[in-house]
Design a protein around this motif. Structure first.
Motif, PDB file in Angstrom:
ATOM      1  N   TYR A 185       0.846  -1.202   0.000  1.00 56.47           N
ATOM      2  CA  TYR A 185       0.000   0.000   0.000  1.00 56.47           C
ATOM      3  C   TYR A 185       0.881   1.252   0.000  1.00 56.47           C
ATOM      4  N   HIS A 186       1.897   1.268   0.875  1.00 55.97           N
ATOM      5  CA  HIS A 186       2.772   2.445   0.956  1.00 55.97           C
ATOM      6  C   HIS A 186       3.572   2.634  -0.330  1.00 55.97           C
ATOM      7  N   GLU A 187       4.008   1.539  -0.928  1.00 45.87           N
ATOM      8  CA  GLU A 187       4.740   1.649  -2.197  1.00 45.87           C
ATOM      9  C   GLU A 187       3.840   2.218  -3.290  1.00 45.87           C
ATOM     10  N   VAL A 188       2.615   1.688  -3.380  1.00 48.38           N
ATOM     11  CA  VAL A 188       1.684   2.184  -4.393  1.00 48.38           C
ATOM     12  C   VAL A 188       1.381   3.661  -4.124  1.00 48.38           C
ATOM     13  N   SER A 189       1.206   3.993  -2.856  1.00 49.54           N
ATOM     14  CA  SER A 189       0.958   5.385  -2.480  1.00 49.54           C
ATOM     15  C   SER A 189       2.106   6.279  -2.948  1.00 49.54           C
ATOM     16  N   ASN A 190       3.339   5.850  -2.678  1.00 46.71           N
ATOM     17  CA  ASN A 190       4.503   6.645  -3.090  1.00 46.71           C
ATOM     18  C   ASN A 190       4.592   6.775  -4.600  1.00 46.71           C
ATOM     19  N   LYS A 191       4.310   5.676  -5.306  1.00 48.82           N
ATOM     20  CA  LYS A 191       4.454   5.677  -6.767  1.00 48.82           C
ATOM     21  C   LYS A 191       3.308   6.414  -7.468  1.00 48.82           C
ATOM     22  N   THR A 192       2.265   6.745  -6.732  1.00 49.60           N
ATOM     23  CA  THR A 192       1.157   7.496  -7.320  1.00 49.60           C
ATOM     24  C   THR A 192       1.113   8.913  -6.730  1.00 49.60           C
ATOM     25  N   ARG A 193       2.260   9.377  -6.271  1.00 48.25           N
ATOM     26  CA  ARG A 193       2.373  10.715  -5.664  1.00 48.25           C
ATOM     27  C   ARG A 193       1.365  10.898  -4.538  1.00 48.25           C
ATOM     28  N   GLY A 194       1.396   9.987  -3.589  1.00 46.66           N
ATOM     29  CA  GLY A 194       0.474  10.085  -2.455  1.00 46.66           C
ATOM     30  C   GLY A 194      -0.963   9.804  -2.866  1.00 46.66           C
ATOM     31  N   ILE A 195      -1.135   8.793  -3.716  1.00 45.62           N
ATOM     32  CA  ILE A 195      -2.453   8.394  -4.226  1.00 45.62           C
ATOM     33  C   ILE A 195      -3.139   9.593  -4.879  1.00 45.62           C
ATOM     34  N   SER A 196      -2.431  10.226  -5.811  1.00 44.88           N
ATOM     35  CA  SER A 196      -3.058  11.344  -6.517  1.00 44.88           C
ATOM     36  C   SER A 196      -3.030  11.150  -8.021  1.00 44.88           C
ATOM     37  N   GLN A 197      -2.103  10.338  -8.524  1.00 42.92           N
ATOM     38  CA  GLN A 197      -1.979  10.245  -9.969  1.00 42.92           C
ATOM     39  C   GLN A 197      -1.542   8.858 -10.415  1.00 42.92           C
ATOM     40  N   LEU A 198      -2.251   8.341 -11.435  1.00 43.80           N
ATOM     41  CA  LEU A 198      -1.876   7.077 -12.077  1.00 43.80           C
ATOM     42  C   LEU A 198      -2.019   7.320 -13.575  1.00 43.80           C
ATOM     43  N   GLY A 199      -0.886   7.521 -14.241  1.00 50.32           N
ATOM     44  CA  GLY A 199      -0.935   7.856 -15.663  1.00 50.32           C
ATOM     45  C   GLY A 199      -1.770   9.111 -15.861  1.00 50.32           C
ATOM     46  N   PRO A 200      -2.758   9.053 -16.777  1.00 52.66           N
ATOM     47  CA  PRO A 200      -3.574  10.243 -17.047  1.00 52.66           C
ATOM     48  C   PRO A 200      -4.671  10.455 -16.002  1.00 52.66           C
ATOM     49  N   TYR A 201      -4.771   9.548 -15.060  1.00 53.48           N
ATOM     50  CA  TYR A 201      -5.881   9.596 -14.117  1.00 53.48           C
ATOM     51  C   TYR A 201      -5.509  10.295 -12.817  1.00 53.48           C
ATOM     52  N   SER A 202      -6.451  11.072 -12.317  1.00 52.14           N
ATOM     53  CA  SER A 202      -6.323  11.647 -10.981  1.00 52.14           C
ATOM     54  C   SER A 202      -7.027  10.702 -10.025  1.00 52.14           C
ATOM     55  N   LEU A 203      -6.392  10.440  -8.890  1.00 50.53           N
ATOM     56  CA  LEU A 203      -6.953   9.486  -7.930  1.00 50.53           C
ATOM     57  C   LEU A 203      -7.475  10.205  -6.693  1.00 50.53           C
ATOM     58  N   HIS A 204      -8.511   9.628  -6.116  1.00 48.96           N
ATOM     59  CA  HIS A 204      -9.037  10.117  -4.836  1.00 48.96           C
ATOM     60  C   HIS A 204      -8.084   9.631  -3.755  1.00 48.96           C
ATOM     61  N   LYS A 205      -7.511  10.544  -2.980  1.00 51.95           N
ATOM     62  CA  LYS A 205      -6.400  10.183  -2.092  1.00 51.95           C
ATOM     63  C   LYS A 205      -6.791   9.201  -0.987  1.00 51.95           C
ATOM     64  N   ASP A 206      -8.056   9.113  -0.667  1.00 52.06           N
ATOM     65  CA  ASP A 206      -8.472   8.186   0.400  1.00 52.06           C
ATOM     66  C   ASP A 206      -9.051   6.886  -0.149  1.00 52.06           C
ATOM     67  N   SER A 207      -8.867   6.652  -1.452  1.00 47.87           N
ATOM     68  CA  SER A 207      -9.633   5.575  -2.071  1.00 47.87           C
ATOM     69  C   SER A 207      -8.862   4.264  -2.268  1.00 47.87           C
ATOM     70  N   LEU A 208      -7.578   4.263  -1.972  1.00 47.36           N
ATOM     71  CA  LEU A 208      -6.784   3.075  -2.290  1.00 47.36           C
ATOM     72  C   LEU A 208      -6.952   1.979  -1.249  1.00 47.36           C
ATOM     73  N   TYR A 209      -7.240   0.752  -1.735  1.00 46.12           N
ATOM     74  CA  TYR A 209      -7.266  -0.427  -0.868  1.00 46.12           C
ATOM     75  C   TYR A 209      -6.418  -1.514  -1.523  1.00 46.12           C
ATOM     76  N   VAL A 210      -5.588  -2.139  -0.741  1.00 50.13           N
ATOM     77  CA  VAL A 210      -4.842  -3.311  -1.192  1.00 50.13           C
ATOM     78  C   VAL A 210      -5.232  -4.429  -0.241  1.00 50.13           C
ATOM     79  N   ASN A 211      -5.775  -5.505  -0.768  1.00 48.90           N
ATOM     80  CA  ASN A 211      -6.324  -6.546   0.078  1.00 48.90           C
ATOM     81  C   ASN A 211      -5.766  -7.908  -0.356  1.00 48.90           C
ATOM     82  N   GLY A 212      -4.985  -8.531   0.522  1.00 45.46           N
ATOM     83  CA  GLY A 212      -4.348  -9.800   0.146  1.00 45.46           C
ATOM     84  C   GLY A 212      -5.225 -10.981   0.404  1.00 45.46           C
TER      85      GLY A 212
END
Length: 125
Positions: free
Chosen positions: A98-125
């Motif tokens: 989760y923290h790696e994905v957060s870092n790689k998406t600029r704090g859960i803000s950007q994925l490629g052309p997409y803007s992300l909702h910063k509180d929306s990320l879930y990683v579930n194993g």
């Protein structure tokens, strides 16, 4: 012969600059297929560079839903990702990932052309 097993984990996030349309409900629509392809490629690229990179097999975007509540100006993405796991290996470090994905998406803000909702990320194993 290796006795690795394929394990799955889910990744969910909300895209704030992709309005939800009924096309995204329909797996046969061009919009569904294009969005499915792009989100999977972006996730694949991101996770290949993460700590699970060597064992990472790929992601499949499984569905799109409204944003939180029923915001039609946002689209929630559900994806299932696969990695190979040695029987002796530790379970997936969801928190670390989760923290790696957060870092790689600029704090859960950007994925490629997409803007992300910063509180929306879930990683579930």
């Amino acid at each position: 012969l290796s006795s690795t097993i394929l394990e799955h984990f889910t990744v969910n996030f909300t895209i704030t600059n992709l309005p939800y349309t009924s096309d995204l409900e329909n797996p046969d629509s061009a919009k569904f297929n294009a969005t499915q392809r792009v989100t999977a490629v972006l996730l694949d690229r991101l996770l290949k560079e993460s700590s699970i990179g060597p064992t990472f097999q790929g992601c499949q975007t499984t569905s799109f839903r409204y944003g939180p509540g029923s915001h039609r100006d946002e689209t929630r993405v559900d994806a299932v990702c696969t990695y190979s796991k040695e029987p002796s290996a530790a379970p997936l470090d969801r928190v670390g990932l989760y923290h790696e994905v957060s870092n790689k998406t600029r704090g859960i803000s950007q994925l490629g052309p997409y803007s992300l909702h910063k509180d929306s990320l879930y990683v579930n194993g």
